[in-house]
Design an enzyme around this catalytic site. Structure first.
Site, mmCIF file in Angstrom:
data_model
loop_
_atom_site.group_PDB
_atom_site.id
_atom_site.type_symbol
_atom_site.label_atom_id
_atom_site.label_comp_id
_atom_site.label_asym_id
_atom_site.label_seq_id
_atom_site.Cartn_x
_atom_site.Cartn_y
_atom_site.Cartn_z
ATOM 1 N N CYS A 118 -0.403 4.194 2.314
ATOM 2 C CA CYS A 118 -0.477 3.796 3.352
ATOM 3 C C CYS A 118 1.075 4.373 4.079
ATOM 4 O O CYS A 118 1.266 4.667 4.929
ATOM 5 C CB CYS A 118 -0.153 2.100 3.960
ATOM 6 S SG CYS A 118 -2.240 2.029 3.087
ATOM 7 N N ASP A 119 2.019 3.655 3.207
ATOM 8 C CA ASP A 119 3.541 3.465 3.582
ATOM 9 C C ASP A 119 3.932 4.550 3.046
ATOM 10 O O ASP A 119 6.110 4.069 3.474
ATOM 11 C CB ASP A 119 3.559 2.219 3.190
ATOM 12 C CG ASP A 119 3.157 1.032 4.936
ATOM 13 O OD1 ASP A 119 2.448 1.935 5.671
ATOM 14 O OD2 ASP A 119 2.859 -0.124 3.768
ATOM 15 N N CYS B 50 0.946 -0.892 -0.248
ATOM 16 C CA CYS B 50 0.657 -0.225 0.272
ATOM 17 C C CYS B 50 0.218 1.239 -0.076
ATOM 18 O O CYS B 50 1.117 2.043 0.966
ATOM 19 C CB CYS B 50 -0.875 0.230 1.282
ATOM 20 S SG CYS B 50 -2.056 1.401 1.266
#
Ligand code: NDP
Length: 312
Positions: A140-141, A137
C-alpha cells in the site's frame, strides 16, 4: 433506531472465506446477507501478485481477485453491504448481531469470516508515527518511499515478500530479524538474500523509531552484543504476523489462547449451534486464500444443513 432485520444466513467478513460462503449460500437459496467490514476484500486487497491460487495460470493481483470474488457472489444473488459488525449476542437460540453499533440483525445462522489483522511491535514511536512513515503494508505504502532508504521488521514469508517488493522501489531495504535465522520458506529466503539492496541484520531488535513529525531514522539493538546503531530511513514497515479478528465474539464462542475461533475438526461448526467460522479467524496454520475459500464453502454447506435440520 432502525427496525430489527431477520435473515436466515448472515456472513460477517469479505475475504475469500466470506465471499465463497456467500456464493455457496446463495446457490443453496439461503439468501445470505454479507457485511464487508472495515477492509472490503480483506487482506488480499493489500497484496500484490497472487501466484498460488489455482485457476489463474499467469497469476493475478490480490485486489483484482477479490473484485472477482465479490462479482461472483453478487451474480449468485448475495446481498453484499458495507458495514461493520460491532457487537453480538449468541446467548439465546436467536443469534443477534449489531452493525455499526445500531442496526440489529437476528440471524438463524451466522458465518464468521472476519479474518486476521497485522500485528504491531508495541513501541510508542510506532504508534505516534503510524501513517507518517510507519506502515504494516509495503504494497500500500511502498510507493511513497521511492528511491529512499526504508526498514522492515520480520522474518516470515510476509516480511520476505514485502522486503523484495520494497527493494524494487527503494534504494536500500534494511531488514531486521530478531533471531539468527528466518522463518520464511526457503525460496523466499533465497530471494531476499540474493537481492543486493536488501541488507539483513541478524539478532536485531527495534529499539525506537526516530522522528518528530515523520520517520527520520531507526535505532536498533543487537540482542546478542547489546550494541546500538542508528540508521537514517524514511519508511518503517512492520511485517511480524497477524492476529485473528475475533474480539466481538469473546465470551460467546470458544477460542484458543491467541483468539483463534475453535471449530469442530472436519467442519466449520463452533460451540454455538448455528454459528460457523471459516478462513483466517479460525486458522493459524495454513492461512492461504485457497484454504480460506475452501473453509468458506464448508461453512455455507454446514449452515444449509443446519437450517434443513431445523425445518427451514
Ligand atoms: P509469521 O507468523 O510466519 O512470521 C512472523 C515473523 O515476524 C517471524 O519471523 C517472527 O519472528 C517475527 N516477529 C514476530 N513478532 C516479532 C517482534 N515483536 N519483533 C520482531 N520480529 C517479530 O507471519 P507471516 O505474516 O510472515 O506469515 C503468515 C503465514 O502466511 C505463514 O504461514 C506464511 O507462510 C504465509 N504466507 C504465505 C505467502 C505465500 O505463500 N506467498 C506470503 C505471505 C505469507 P520469529 O521467527 O523469531 O518468531
Amino acid at each position: 433506531m432502525s427496525a430489527i432485520e431477520k435473515v436466515s444466513c448472515l456472513i460477517i467478513g469479505s475475504g475469500p472465506a466470506g465471499y465463497t460462503a456467500a456464493i455457496y449460500a446463495s446457490r443453496a437459496n439461503l439468501q445470505p446477507v454479507l457485511y464487508q467490514g472495515i477492509q472490503p476484500g480483506g487482506q488480499l486487497t493489500i497484496t500484490t501478485e497472487v501466484e498460488n491460487y489455482p485457476g489463474y495460470p499467469d497469476g493475478v493481483q490480490g485486489p483484482e481477485m477479490m473484485v472477482d470474488f465479490e462479482k461472483q457472489a453478487k451474480r449468485m444473488g448475495a446481498d453484499i453491504r458495507y458495514g461493520l459488525a460491532t457487537k453480538v449476542d449468541f446467548s439465546g437460540g436467536l443469534h443477534k448481531v449489531w452493525i455499526d453499533e445500531e442496526k440489529e440483525i437476528h440471524a438463524d445462522t451466522v458465518i464468521i469470516a472476519t479474518g486476521a489483522s497485522a500485528k504491531w511491535l508495541g513501541l510508542e514511536s510506532e504508534q505516534r508515527l503510524n501513517g507518517f512513515g510507519v506502515s504494516a503494508c509495503a504494497v500500500c505504502d511502498g510507493f511513497f518511499f521511492k528511491g529512499k532508504e526504508v526498514a522492515i521488521v520480520g522474518a516470515g514469508d510476509t516480511a520476505a515478500e514485502e522486503a523484495h517488493y520494497l527493494s524494487k522501489l527503494c534504494s536500500t531495504v534494511h531488514m531486521f530479524i530478531r533471531r539468527e535465522e528466518m522463518r520464511a520458506s526457503k525460496i523466499m529466503q533465497d530471494r531476499v538474500k540474493n537481492t543486493p539492496n536488501i541488507k539483513i541484520y541478524w539478532n536485531t531488535d527495534t529499539d525506537e523509531i526516530l522522528g518528530q513529525q515523520k520517520v527520520e531514522a531507526v535505532r536498533i539493538k543487537n540482542n546478542k552484543t547489546g550494541e546500538k546503531q542508528e540508521i537514517p530511513i524514511a519508511g518503517f514497515f512492520v511485517a511480524i504476523g497477524h492476529q485473528p479478528n475475533s474480539d466481538i465474539f469473546k465470551g460467546f464462542i470458544d477460542m484458543d489462547e491467541a483468539g483463534y475461533i475453535k471449530t469442530i475438526p472436519g467442519s466449520s461448526k463452533t460451540n454455538v449451534p448455528g454459528v460457523f467460522a471459516c478462513g483466517d479467524v479460525q486458522d493459524k496454520n495454513y492461512r492461504q486464500a485457497i484454504t480460506a475459500a475452501g473453509s468458506g464453502c464448508m461453512a455455507a454447506i454446514d449452515a444449509e444443513r443446519f437450517l434443513a435440520a431445523q425445518g427451514h
